[in-house]
Design a protein around this motif. Structure first.
Motif, PDB file in Angstrom:
ATOM      1  N   ASN A 161       0.828  -1.216   0.000  1.00 55.57           N
ATOM      2  CA  ASN A 161       0.000   0.000   0.000  1.00 55.57           C
ATOM      3  C   ASN A 161       0.857   1.259   0.000  1.00 55.57           C
ATOM      4  O   ASN A 161       0.529   2.250  -0.669  1.00 55.57           O
ATOM      5  CB  ASN A 161      -0.935   0.006   1.209  1.00 55.57           C
ATOM      6  N   ARG A 162       1.957   1.239   0.743  1.00 55.57           N
ATOM      7  CA  ARG A 162       2.840   2.409   0.794  1.00 55.57           C
ATOM      8  C   ARG A 162       3.467   2.682  -0.575  1.00 55.57           C
ATOM      9  O   ARG A 162       3.562   3.827  -1.006  1.00 55.57           O
ATOM     10  CB  ARG A 162       3.930   2.199   1.846  1.00 55.57           C
ATOM     11  N   VAL A 163       3.909   1.623  -1.246  1.00 53.98           N
ATOM     12  CA  VAL A 163       4.506   1.809  -2.572  1.00 53.98           C
ATOM     13  C   VAL A 163       3.432   2.206  -3.590  1.00 53.98           C
ATOM     14  O   VAL A 163       3.669   3.052  -4.457  1.00 53.98           O
ATOM     15  CB  VAL A 163       5.225   0.533  -3.029  1.00 53.98           C
ATOM     16  N   ASN A 164       2.241   1.627  -3.478  1.00 53.86           N
ATOM     17  CA  ASN A 164       1.160   1.973  -4.405  1.00 53.86           C
ATOM     18  C   ASN A 164       0.749   3.436  -4.270  1.00 53.86           C
ATOM     19  O   ASN A 164       0.384   4.080  -5.258  1.00 53.86           O
ATOM     20  CB  ASN A 164      -0.050   1.064  -4.167  1.00 53.86           C
ATOM     21  N   ASP A 165       0.799   3.966  -3.056  1.00 52.21           N
ATOM     22  CA  ASP A 165       0.506   5.392  -2.871  1.00 52.21           C
ATOM     23  C   ASP A 165       1.487   6.255  -3.654  1.00 52.21           C
ATOM     24  O   ASP A 165       1.111   7.276  -4.243  1.00 52.21           O
ATOM     25  CB  ASP A 165       0.578   5.763  -1.377  1.00 52.21           C
ATOM     26  N   ILE A 166       2.739   5.830  -3.676  1.00 46.99           N
ATOM     27  CA  ILE A 166       3.760   6.549  -4.444  1.00 46.99           C
ATOM     28  C   ILE A 166       3.463   6.450  -5.933  1.00 46.99           C
ATOM     29  O   ILE A 166       3.558   7.430  -6.681  1.00 46.99           O
ATOM     30  CB  ILE A 166       5.158   5.973  -4.137  1.00 46.99           C
ATOM     31  N   SER A 167       3.052   5.287  -6.390  1.00 42.34           N
ATOM     32  CA  SER A 167       2.856   5.053  -7.827  1.00 42.34           C
ATOM     33  C   SER A 167       1.710   5.860  -8.415  1.00 42.34           C
ATOM     34  O   SER A 167       1.659   6.075  -9.634  1.00 42.34           O
ATOM     35  CB  SER A 167       2.605   3.558  -8.075  1.00 42.34           C
ATOM     36  N   LEU A 168       0.773   6.325  -7.590  1.00 42.63           N
ATOM     37  CA  LEU A 168      -0.411   7.037  -8.078  1.00 42.63           C
ATOM     38  C   LEU A 168      -0.175   8.521  -8.303  1.00 42.63           C
ATOM     39  O   LEU A 168      -1.050   9.216  -8.828  1.00 42.63           O
ATOM     40  CB  LEU A 168      -1.572   6.854  -7.083  1.00 42.63           C
ATOM     41  N   LEU A 202       9.134   4.587 -11.139  1.00 42.24           N
ATOM     42  CA  LEU A 202      10.066   4.368 -10.031  1.00 42.24           C
ATOM     43  C   LEU A 202       9.538   3.339  -9.035  1.00 42.24           C
ATOM     44  O   LEU A 202      10.314   2.618  -8.414  1.00 42.24           O
ATOM     45  CB  LEU A 202      10.349   5.690  -9.309  1.00 42.24           C
ATOM     46  N   SER A 203       8.223   3.277  -8.903  1.00 41.47           N
ATOM     47  CA  SER A 203       7.632   2.315  -7.959  1.00 41.47           C
ATOM     48  C   SER A 203       7.825   0.871  -8.413  1.00 41.47           C
ATOM     49  O   SER A 203       7.602  -0.060  -7.633  1.00 41.47           O
ATOM     50  CB  SER A 203       6.137   2.600  -7.771  1.00 41.47           C
ATOM     51  N   ARG A 204       8.235   0.667  -9.651  1.00 42.29           N
ATOM     52  CA  ARG A 204       8.498  -0.675 -10.165  1.00 42.29           C
ATOM     53  C   ARG A 204       9.969  -1.060 -10.041  1.00 42.29           C
ATOM     54  O   ARG A 204      10.347  -2.182 -10.363  1.00 42.29           O
ATOM     55  CB  ARG A 204       8.089  -0.749 -11.649  1.00 42.29           C
ATOM     56  N   GLU A 205      10.780  -0.130  -9.574  1.00 43.66           N
ATOM     57  CA  GLU A 205      12.211  -0.403  -9.459  1.00 43.66           C
ATOM     58  C   GLU A 205      12.479  -1.435  -8.348  1.00 43.66           C
ATOM     59  O   GLU A 205      11.945  -1.313  -7.242  1.00 43.66           O
ATOM     60  CB  GLU A 205      12.965   0.894  -9.147  1.00 43.66           C
ATOM     61  N   PRO A 206      13.315  -2.450  -8.604  1.00 40.37           N
ATOM     62  CA  PRO A 206      13.614  -3.471  -7.589  1.00 40.37           C
ATOM     63  C   PRO A 206      14.158  -2.890  -6.287  1.00 40.37           C
ATOM     64  O   PRO A 206      13.926  -3.451  -5.214  1.00 40.37           O
ATOM     65  CB  PRO A 206      14.665  -4.349  -8.294  1.00 40.37           C
ATOM     66  N   LEU A 207      14.883  -1.766  -6.378  1.00 39.65           N
ATOM     67  CA  LEU A 207      15.479  -1.170  -5.188  1.00 39.65           C
ATOM     68  C   LEU A 207      14.423  -0.777  -4.158  1.00 39.65           C
ATOM     69  O   LEU A 207      14.673  -0.802  -2.958  1.00 39.65           O
ATOM     70  CB  LEU A 207      16.307   0.058  -5.579  1.00 39.65           C
ATOM     71  N   LEU A 208      13.225  -0.426  -4.645  1.00 34.52           N
ATOM     72  CA  LEU A 208      12.160  -0.001  -3.746  1.00 34.52           C
ATOM     73  C   LEU A 208      11.458  -1.191  -3.098  1.00 34.52           C
ATOM     74  O   LEU A 208      10.700  -1.017  -2.142  1.00 34.52           O
ATOM     75  CB  LEU A 208      11.141   0.848  -4.519  1.00 34.52           C
ATOM     76  N   TRP A 209      11.709  -2.390  -3.593  1.00 37.36           N
ATOM     77  CA  TRP A 209      11.052  -3.592  -3.075  1.00 37.36           C
ATOM     78  C   TRP A 209      12.024  -4.522  -2.356  1.00 37.36           C
ATOM     79  O   TRP A 209      11.652  -5.627  -1.963  1.00 37.36           O
ATOM     80  CB  TRP A 209      10.377  -4.355  -4.218  1.00 37.36           C
ATOM     81  N   GLU A 210      13.254  -4.079  -2.146  1.00 36.71           N
ATOM     82  CA  GLU A 210      14.254  -4.981  -1.580  1.00 36.71           C
ATOM     83  C   GLU A 210      13.941  -5.377  -0.138  1.00 36.71           C
ATOM     84  O   GLU A 210      14.341  -6.453   0.317  1.00 36.71           O
ATOM     85  CB  GLU A 210      15.647  -4.356  -1.677  1.00 36.71           C
ATOM     86  N   ASN A 211      13.219  -4.530   0.608  1.00 39.66           N
ATOM     87  CA  ASN A 211      12.878  -4.855   1.997  1.00 39.66           C
ATOM     88  C   ASN A 211      11.464  -5.416   2.150  1.00 39.66           C
ATOM     89  O   ASN A 211      10.948  -5.504   3.267  1.00 39.66           O
ATOM     90  CB  ASN A 211      13.016  -3.610   2.877  1.00 39.66           C
TER      91      ASN A 211
END
Length: 404
Positions: A61-68, A76-85
């Motif tokens: 949800n936090r990343v999806n808020d950024i993507s909107l 940028l929200s699809r970048e692997p670096l943002l999903w590493e944790n």
């Protein structure tokens, strides 16, 4: 004829100047003028770090808020670096669905996975782990999952093993071939709470390959008691980067002095201690590098006739969950106290302590600033009196007292 004078009224000129400045200000302070690397760093500070209270849904949800926000932020929200944790939890019943998520390119740099098995061998969970760690070519048990993956998805899945730094397990019986693959993970730093289902010598020989390991939590299975002559801890000397060790059901015939060579080891925890033996405390006394120590038993009565033979000079935090008889309390604790700053003692409803014993303990610990107590005999009134006696130099805490 042009007079050469500006015919714009002062009011219009002022408004025009204000609008121009506003536009420049908006352009100057727009997030979109920042480089992508800076934006990614800012995004990573919005609660996307390793936090125990963030689950998969919350993280997404936090990343999806950024993507909107805009197209750039969506990319940028699809970048692997943002999903590493991302706190990926792989439960046995949900595994096929989770594989569909894992093959997404954004998870190719994920650094932690949490496997939850059924707790009953045989289990399909080890086969799933085998699949995740790059063994899909030989994992016949997972054929129905593998057959649905494209070559690019298999490639994405294979990339995960290159970035993993943390693995955690629950009710999980580790197969030898899975551990072999885990021990080839190049960046693994944390291996938490797994149970081997094969012989101890093979187990520890595998573990010695994990030279990058900093945290190891190991659950000794009952089957290891069939190998009384195996010196398990001897193998751990090779893990020179270990900072923290957690043991469940460690056989107390083990020689802890083998851990002396682990100079970076700061935190040591023993859960479900089976007995308090002289060999155990003799070995523990040699580990002068330890700063934090936890000793816990599973509601067992011990005879604490033995304790450390010498103080641990760097020990600052001690957590005890033990049924220590009242008459042995001070004797047992004394060698632990000289350097302690924090003491947590949970004796349960079977340990009776007096205010005088707590006073004596604090006087023997000149550096202590916090004492947490859970035992019988100490009341809130006692705590208040102790606070007064030590002029609030020592903070006494207890959220629970056992009644007389």
């Amino acid at each position: 004829m042009d007079s050469g004078f500006n015919t714009t009224s002062p009011t219009n000129a002022s408004a025009s100047t204000t609008n121009t400045r506003k536009r420049k200000s908006e352009e100057e302070f727009s997030f979109n003028v920042l480089p992508s690397e800076i934006l990614m760093h800012i995004f990573s500070m919005t609660g996307l770090e390793h936090k125990s209270w963030i689950d998969e849904e919350d993280y997404s949800n936090r990343v999806n808020d950024i993507s909107l926000v805009c197209k750039q932020w969506y990319q940028l929200s699809r970048e692997p670096l943002l999903w590493e944790n991302y706190p990926m939890e792989l439960r046995e019943k949900e595994f096929p669905k989770k594989v569909e998520k894992l093959v997404d390119p954004k998870f190719t740099k994920i650094n932690s996975l949490y496997f939850v098995g059924s707790g009953r061998p045989p289990s399909i969970a080890p086969h799933y782990a085998h699949l995740v760690f790059g063994g899909y070519q030989s994992c016949l048990e997972c054929f129905s999952v593998i057959s649905k993956l494209s070559e690019s998805e298999k490639f994405n899945l294979a990339q995960i093993s290159k970035s993993l730094t943390s693995l955690r397990f629950k009710k999980y019986y580790m197969k030898e071939d899975v551990l072999q693959r885990i021990c080839n993970l190049p960046k693994l730093k944390s291996l938490n709470n797994w149970i081997p289902s094969f012989d101890p010598e093979t187990t520890f020989r595998c573990i010695t390959k994990l030279t990058t390991l900093e945290y190891l939590k190991f659950d000794f299975p009952f089957t290891f008691r069939n190998y009384p002559n195996t010196d398990y801890l001897l193998y751990l000397r090779e893990l020179s980067n270990l900072d923290r060790l957690d043991f469940d059901d460690l056989p107390l015939s083990e020689n802890l002095s083998h851990l002396v060579k682990l100079t970076k080891l700061r935190v040591l925890k023993f859960h479900n201690l089976l007995q308090a033996t002289p060999v155990f405390f003799e070995g523990l006394s040699t580990l002068t590098q330890i700063q934090k120590l936890t000793l816990e038993s599973d509601d067992r009565f011990f005879d604490f006739a033995h304790t450390l033979s010498q103080p641990l000079p760097k020990l600052t935090r001690l957590k005890l969950r033990l049924r220590i008889p009242s008459e042995q309390f001070i004797f047992f604790l004394t060698p632990f106290l000289p350097s302690l700053e924090y003491i947590h003692f949970h004796g349960g409803p079977y340990t009776f302590l007096s205010r005088n014993q707590i006073e004596e303990m604090v006087l023997l610990a000149p550096h202590v600033h916090t004492v947490e107590l859970k035992c019988q005999g100490i009341t809130q009134e006692d705590v208040e009196e102790l606070q007064k006696k030590f002029n609030d130099k020592v903070k006494f805490e207890s959220s629970e007292f056992y009644p007389y």
